[in-house]
Design a protein around this motif. Structure first.
Motif, short mmCIF file in Angstrom:
data_model
loop_
_atom_site.label_atom_id
_atom_site.label_comp_id
_atom_site.label_asym_id
_atom_site.label_seq_id
_atom_site.Cartn_x
_atom_site.Cartn_y
_atom_site.Cartn_z
N GLY A 132 -8.36 14.30 -24.21
CA GLY A 132 -7.43 15.15 -24.94
C GLY A 132 -7.50 14.84 -26.42
O GLY A 132 -8.57 14.87 -27.03
N LYS B 114 7.22 16.71 -28.34
CA LYS B 114 6.54 16.98 -27.08
C LYS B 114 5.11 17.40 -27.36
O LYS B 114 4.79 17.94 -28.40
N GLY C 297 -10.00 18.29 -20.53
CA GLY C 297 -9.54 17.46 -21.62
C GLY C 297 -10.43 16.28 -21.95
O GLY C 297 -10.14 15.54 -22.89
N GLN D 140 7.71 10.49 -13.38
CA GLN D 140 6.99 10.39 -14.64
C GLN D 140 6.69 8.93 -14.97
O GLN D 140 7.39 8.02 -14.51
N ASP E 242 0.49 16.07 -15.34
CA ASP E 242 -0.36 17.11 -15.91
C ASP E 242 -0.77 16.81 -17.35
O ASP E 242 -1.40 17.64 -18.00
N GLY E 243 -0.43 15.60 -17.85
CA GLY E 243 -0.85 15.22 -19.19
C GLY E 243 0.14 15.56 -20.29
O GLY E 243 -0.09 15.22 -21.45
N THR E 244 1.24 16.23 -19.96
CA THR E 244 2.25 16.51 -20.98
C THR E 244 3.11 15.27 -21.19
O THR E 244 3.27 14.44 -20.29
N TYR E 245 3.66 15.15 -22.38
CA TYR E 245 4.48 13.98 -22.68
C TYR E 245 5.64 14.38 -23.58
O TYR E 245 5.61 15.40 -24.29
N ILE F 273 5.45 10.46 -19.60
CA ILE F 273 4.17 11.14 -19.37
C ILE F 273 4.16 11.70 -17.95
O ILE F 273 4.42 10.98 -16.98
N SER F 274 3.87 12.99 -17.83
CA SER F 274 3.79 13.65 -16.53
C SER F 274 2.36 13.67 -16.02
O SER F 274 1.40 13.44 -16.78
N ARG G 102 0.73 17.29 -25.42
CA ARG G 102 -0.17 17.10 -24.27
C ARG G 102 -1.34 16.26 -24.72
O ARG G 102 -1.86 16.42 -25.82
#
Length: 232
Positions: free
Chosen positions: A53, A229, A32, A171, A192-195, A189-190, A231
């Motif tokens: 990202g 949602k 990313g 998170q 692994d970069g997901t939000y 925000i987790s 990333r």
């Protein structure tokens, strides 16, 4: 014996020179992380059009810190002075076994594309720090301000929404709140970069129901809500 010692000494010199003059481009990158151009060595270099990202960072100066290497940490400082159309940046990113952290970040980033179709314009970070260990948020501090475009019907959010980040159930939680406390934007925000971004408008907004629905909001108990949602 002397020849052997000279050979060992020469080898050590070559290794030291390789480390000292290692190009910065060899350590910039990863999942990313992209850049248009990376120049200089790891102790003093520059990165052009850095992106993490979908988040555009822009042009920054970068340098690797020497002493944290002895603790098994790779700490890189990023900096940029204020310039037209490009606010300054100051802070560091540290990779350590099993985790990553950002520390004491002061910066402003455009986020319109990141949270689309949320009408977000920019996020301002002041003394922002967050540490993830084994993919879970372990610590967070600082201040965050999110500025929204004036396209939401009946809303005046010109002063933005403010938050103090914290960790919640592994998170990173950024609980943004407007001055009136009637508008909330919770960003989770987790590691692994997901939000997940949830915007909630409190109160009776019957007169704005149609434009809010067209903007993506849905009526819920106590107001209107939109969830997005993605990333980084």
């Amino acid at each position: 014996m002397i020849r052997r010692h000279l050979l060992i000494f020469a080898t050590l010199l070559l290794v030291a020179a390789g480390i000292i003059f290692m190009p910065l481009r060899l350590i910039v990158g990863g999942e990313g992380v992209t850049a248009r151009k990376v120049e200089g060595i790891i102790w003093d270099g520059s990165i052009r059009d850095l992106r993490v990202g979908q988040l555009p960072i822009g042009d920054v100066n970068a340098r690797l810190h020497f002493l944290p290497l002895f603790l098994g940490r790779a700490q890189i400082s990023l900096s940029r002075g204020d310039a037209p159309f490009a606010p300054g940046i100051n802070g560091s990113v540290t990779r350590r076994p099993g985790g990553i952290s950002v520390d004491n970040v002061k910066a402003t980033f455009p986020v319109g594309a990141l949270f689309a179709p949320l009408p977000a314009e920019k996020v301002e970070l002041q003394d922002f720090s967050a540490r993830f260990t084994s993919g879970r948020c372990a610590d967070a501090s600082g201040n965050v301000r999110l500025t929204l475009a004036s396209t939401l019907p009946g809303l005046d959010l010109s002063n933005g929404l403010l938050a103090k980040p914290r960790c919640d159930h592994g998170q990173l939680l950024i609980p943004l709140l407007s001055q009136s406390a009637m508008e909330h934007v919770d960003v989770r925000i987790s590691g692994d970069g997901t939000y997940t971004a949830t915007i909630f408008l409190e109160g009776d907004r019957t007169e704005q129901a149609v434009p809010l629905g067209l903007a993506g909001f849905r009526p819920v108990a106590g107001g209107y809500r939109m969830v997005r949602k993605g990333r980084f």
